[in-house]
Design a protein around this motif. Structure first.
Motif, mmCIF file in Angstrom:
data_model
loop_
_atom_site.group_PDB
_atom_site.id
_atom_site.type_symbol
_atom_site.label_atom_id
_atom_site.label_comp_id
_atom_site.label_asym_id
_atom_site.label_seq_id
_atom_site.Cartn_x
_atom_site.Cartn_y
_atom_site.Cartn_z
ATOM 1 N N THR A 159 53.293 82.256 11.440
ATOM 2 C CA THR A 159 53.552 80.992 11.945
ATOM 3 C C THR A 159 54.933 81.135 12.960
ATOM 4 O O THR A 159 55.643 81.972 12.480
ATOM 5 C CB THR A 159 53.972 79.924 11.032
ATOM 6 O OG1 THR A 159 54.880 80.203 9.950
ATOM 7 C CG2 THR A 159 52.447 79.716 10.373
ATOM 8 N N ALA A 160 55.149 80.115 13.998
ATOM 9 C CA ALA A 160 56.424 80.475 14.539
ATOM 10 C C ALA A 160 56.592 78.788 15.088
ATOM 11 O O ALA A 160 55.657 78.102 15.263
ATOM 12 C CB ALA A 160 56.356 81.279 15.896
ATOM 13 N N THR A 161 57.890 78.518 14.704
ATOM 14 C CA THR A 161 58.328 77.126 15.190
ATOM 15 C C THR A 161 58.378 77.047 16.871
ATOM 16 O O THR A 161 58.959 77.829 17.374
ATOM 17 C CB THR A 161 59.705 76.788 14.602
ATOM 18 O OG1 THR A 161 59.602 76.856 13.281
ATOM 19 C CG2 THR A 161 60.091 75.234 14.715
ATOM 20 N N VAL A 162 57.795 75.768 17.011
ATOM 21 C CA VAL A 162 57.740 75.402 18.565
ATOM 22 C C VAL A 162 58.927 74.152 18.782
ATOM 23 O O VAL A 162 59.709 74.332 19.583
ATOM 24 C CB VAL A 162 56.422 74.916 19.131
ATOM 25 C CG1 VAL A 162 56.602 74.623 20.422
ATOM 26 C CG2 VAL A 162 55.440 76.177 18.890
ATOM 27 N N SER A 163 58.601 73.490 17.955
ATOM 28 C CA SER A 163 59.760 72.110 17.977
ATOM 29 C C SER A 163 59.981 72.060 16.448
ATOM 30 O O SER A 163 59.535 72.463 15.530
ATOM 31 C CB SER A 163 59.382 71.131 18.707
ATOM 32 O OG SER A 163 58.229 70.400 18.243
ATOM 33 N N GLY A 164 60.904 70.607 16.170
ATOM 34 C CA GLY A 164 60.818 70.051 14.924
ATOM 35 C C GLY A 164 59.593 69.898 14.002
ATOM 36 O O GLY A 164 59.753 70.190 12.749
ATOM 37 N N THR A 165 58.488 69.510 14.918
ATOM 38 C CA THR A 165 57.425 69.072 14.033
ATOM 39 C C THR A 165 56.174 69.879 14.461
ATOM 40 O O THR A 165 54.986 69.689 14.130
ATOM 41 C CB THR A 165 57.186 67.416 14.184
ATOM 42 O OG1 THR A 165 56.866 67.276 15.739
ATOM 43 C CG2 THR A 165 58.292 66.836 13.460
ATOM 44 N N SER A 166 56.511 70.945 15.511
ATOM 45 C CA SER A 166 55.235 71.563 15.828
ATOM 46 C C SER A 166 55.376 73.198 15.913
ATOM 47 O O SER A 166 56.713 73.581 15.623
ATOM 48 C CB SER A 166 55.222 71.198 17.188
ATOM 49 O OG SER A 166 54.618 69.923 17.729
ATOM 50 N N PHE A 167 54.449 73.847 15.296
ATOM 51 C CA PHE A 167 54.464 75.392 15.342
ATOM 52 C C PHE A 167 53.107 75.943 15.571
ATOM 53 O O PHE A 167 52.287 75.271 15.457
ATOM 54 C CB PHE A 167 54.700 75.625 13.648
ATOM 55 C CG PHE A 167 53.800 75.308 12.809
ATOM 56 C CD1 PHE A 167 52.868 76.150 12.198
ATOM 57 C CD2 PHE A 167 53.836 73.858 12.158
ATOM 58 C CE1 PHE A 167 51.752 75.539 11.446
ATOM 59 C CE2 PHE A 167 52.971 73.563 11.143
ATOM 60 C CZ PHE A 167 51.809 74.236 10.807
ATOM 61 N N THR A 168 53.232 77.079 16.025
ATOM 62 C CA THR A 168 51.939 77.931 16.429
ATOM 63 C C THR A 168 51.639 78.739 15.109
ATOM 64 O O THR A 168 52.386 79.020 14.248
ATOM 65 C CB THR A 168 52.240 78.958 17.497
ATOM 66 O OG1 THR A 168 53.416 79.643 17.284
ATOM 67 C CG2 THR A 168 52.658 78.092 18.806
ATOM 68 N N VAL A 169 50.476 79.153 15.026
ATOM 69 C CA VAL A 169 49.809 80.053 14.176
ATOM 70 C C VAL A 169 49.030 80.885 14.912
ATOM 71 O O VAL A 169 48.243 80.559 15.770
ATOM 72 C CB VAL A 169 48.756 79.347 13.098
ATOM 73 C CG1 VAL A 169 48.310 80.197 12.025
ATOM 74 C CG2 VAL A 169 49.692 77.935 12.613
#
Length: 697
Positions: A159-169
């Motif tokens: 996982t990697a954070t995109v924004s405060g409530t979104s992330f990529t997997v």
């Protein structure tokens, strides 16, 4: 580590709790209030209490008196700009069946949201996600084995954070998992995501040290027994309100890492036109979209996404101005191949020009050459195009997709285009704006024919009725790898033209539907037929217009239409028959800024005249240029021993367009006397005046 911490750790090993990962710090003794209820000390770090669930996903003891902790749910955004399914075939990697061994990186975006249970349970106050939230996501890939059993393979993502409530997997796949994941993403829709996020909280436990003589129930750890409460908000059981009344032992709060579980079906979420081009395959320096599962089953090679769309039936019969239709399996583009390209007519008029240019080559006769420039476009009937847009919504290829109809966007540089109908010109092609193409034709002296004569011939053929003599072929581009060339006709003719932006229609209110058509350009248009078009539907009944002429800048009313969303009109240019030479300048912009005059030969040929039989001793030709009567032209004298003669004159370059109408006064000398004959001749149309016996009688 204290005895109580060691005992609690041993308890968790022996009696695992599904919501607990493990202890993370020393216990905190409860503070007992006046009601005998244990509470956290006021200086304890702010963490949720795992037994305080009043509803699924809710931990009611919040960080502040009016706040609540919550466990998030996860959704896929409708359009995922981070999505990628990048398959790679490395040289030398071969599967056991002899085919390619694929690797793939599958990346998607997830967004944290409030579940319905949170929204319904918490009606006031602030909501805070549980602290130290770390998402753990696995991809579950079902594969049917050779014995027909289904095995679910799980791959843990990064996982990697995109924004405060979104992330990529991102998931790394290999071998059969690549093929299976692609099929599930594009056809069967059986992939799912399994979540096991972790967070921090206090686990409330009742710690008891049984006295001698009391019965012991359950296992002992370092002489202690433990009873834990709640399940970290995984279910909505009634909250436990700890109290020491009627209970033995003491309450302690253990800082722990807790977890909860979620599941989300991916389905066919990414099987859309917005995401389809992000399925790619790379091999030996080549990267392209994945067109279908065959790209993963075979070693990857360059391959076009386009194939001919045959499910529409007979294209030429249904859409007479079209030749073929191609379907882009990845992009969802439907490319309509026009039957022909022609000179484009816009609100500015015909996009055609002629420039006169100095010719410094030693072979020149006239000292000039001419350069035509045409912008040509698809000669597609707008009613045909509207019908095609409606029809493609019903083909099998449109299932679950939004197909977009377009025209070719340029030339296929791999296949030459040409103007076979005028081999004496040097032709060049280039991409224009949008679906247009630039065609240039250079005309120079071609001994013995001067350039002005060839230009005049070319202009005559531009306005020729019947089959267009200035014809050619254009190879249009769909992509750079389609193996078969896609060719269509090129027709340079003012009577068969392409149109864009030269006519607008407006529906008129009233009991009887009608529409107003406005000719925005300076040229007269011939209106052929019109039809109503409604959004999402095919054209209505065709309304013949009988070749009605709509003058430049004028308006006309169209009856029998106006009930649809728009009104489409089939049209062409109104061109006089025959077209006077001077009027050609209305259709072709003539630029003489480079050269103003040309040298042009005026030739009289009497080789076919039998001087002896006619008794003619000499034939004198005196030429008067009608448009320039004051320009002297030396006289020519012919005889039996000198039957051909010519003279060069300096002429305005626009004579290449307007012609060179002349009066030739022939003085015939015979033994019986002298007589004169007047002959009308255009030395641009025919640079040689041929004199025969019939000419002088």
């Amino acid at each position: 580590m204290g005895q109580l911490e060691q005992a609690f750790d041993e308890f968790l090993v022996a009696v695992p709790q599904h919501w607990l990962v493990g202890r993370t710090g020393d216990h905190i003794d409860a503070v007992v209030n006046g009601n005998g209820t244990p509470e956290l000390p006021t200086d304890a770090p702010l963490l949720p209490r795992l037994e305080s669930s009043s509803a699924p996903d809710v931990l009611a003891f919040g960080p502040f008196p009016d706040a609540t902790w919550f466990l998030p749910s996860y959704v896929l955004p409708a359009r995922d700009t981070k999505f990628a399914f990048d398959a790679v075939q490395h040289p030398g990697d071969v599967a056991t069946d002899g085919g390619p061994f694929n690797h793939a990186t599958f990346t998607l975006t997830l967004k944290e949201v409030l579940s319905d249970s949170v929204l319904s349970a918490v009606t006031s106050g602030q909501l805070h996600p549980v602290p130290d939230l770390h998402p753990v996501v696995r991809l579950a890939v079902p594969i049917t084995e050779s014995d027909s059993t289904v095995t679910v393979h799980r791959v843990t993502g990064t996982t990697a954070t995109v924004s405060g409530t979104s992330f990529t997997v991102t998931f790394e796949l290999s071998g059969s998992l690549v093929e299976a994941a692609y099929v599930h993403l594009t056809r069967s829709g059986e992939l799912r995501l399994e979540f096991e996020p972790t967070y921090s909280g206090y686990q409330t436990a009742l710690v008891t040290a049984p006295d001698i003589g009391f019965p012991v129930h359950g296992p002992m750890f370092q002489g202690l027994q433990f009873e834990v409460f709640g399940d970290g908000g995984n279910t909505g059981d009634a909250p436990f309100e700890p109290s020491l009344n009627d209970r033995f032992g003491a309450y302690a709060f253990f800082p722990c890492t807790a977890r909860f579980r979620r599941s989300l079906s991916i389905g066919l979420h990414f099987n859309t036109d917005a995401h389809r081009s992000r399925f790619t395959i790379s091999s030996e320096g080549m990267t392209r979209p994945i067109i279908d599962g065959n790209d993963l089953n075979d070693f990857a090679v360059p391959r076009s996404e386009f194939r001919e769309l045959t499910t529409l039936g007979d294209i030429v019969t249904k859409y007479p101005s079209l030749q073929r239709v191609f379907f882009g399996q990845v992009s969802g583009m439907v490319i309509a191949i026009p039957d022909a390209y022609g000179i484009l007519v816009t609100a500015q008029g015909t996009l055609a020009s002629l420039d006169s240019i100095v010719d410094e080559s030693p072979e020149t006769l006239s000292g000039s050459r001419f350069h035509f420039t045409f912008t040509v476009g698809p000669m597609v009937d707008p009613i045909d195009l509207a019908r095609l847009r409606a029809d493609v919504t019903g083909v099998p290829e449109a299932a679950g997709r939004t197909l977009r109809v377009a025209l070719p966007s340029g030339l296929d540089s791999r296949t030459p285009s040409g103007l076979q109908g005028f081999p004496r010109g040097k032709v060049a092609f280039a991409d224009g704006d949008g679906p247009t193409i630039q065609v240039s034709v250079d005309i120079s002296d071609d001994r013995p024919t001067p350039a002005t004569t060839l230009v005049n011939l070319f202009l005559q053929q531009l306005a020729s009725p019947g089959p267009a003599p200035l014809f050619g072929t254009i190879a249009v581009r769909l992509d750079d790898v389609l193996p078969q060339p896609v060719r269509t006709q090129l027709l340079l003719n003012l009577r068969r033209t392409a149109h864009s932006g030269d006519l607008v229609t407006t529906r008129l209110p009233g009991a009887q539907p009608s529409a107003q058509a406005v000719n925005l350009g300076p040229l007269d248009l011939k209106l052929l037929q019109c039809a109503d078009v409604r959004d999402g539907q095919g054209p209505g009944p065709l309304v013949p217009l009988g070749g009605r002429v709509l003058d430049g800048g004028q308006t006309t009313t169209l009856q029998g239409v106006g009930a649809g969303t728009t009104v489409e009109v089939s049209r062409t240019l109104e061109v006089a028959l025959p077209l006077p030479k001077a009027e050609m300048l209305t259709f072709v912009a003539f630029h003489t800024h480079t050269v103003q005059e040309v040298q042009h030969p005026l030739t009289v040929n009497a080789a076919g005249l039998n001087f002896a039989a006619e008794g003619v001793s000499t034939l004198k030709a005196e030429i008067t240029l009608i448009a320039h009567p004051g320009d002297p032209v030396p006289a020519l004298t012919l005889s039996p021993s000198h039957t051909i003669d010519f003279v060069h004159v300096s002429l305005p370059v626009d004579s290449a367009v307007t012609g060179l109408d002349s009066t030739v006064l022939l003085t015939v000398s015979t033994a019986s006397g002298v007589r004169t004959v007047s002959v009308a001749h255009d030395f641009v149309d025919e640079p040689i005046l041929v004199v025969t016996s019939s000419t002088i009688h």
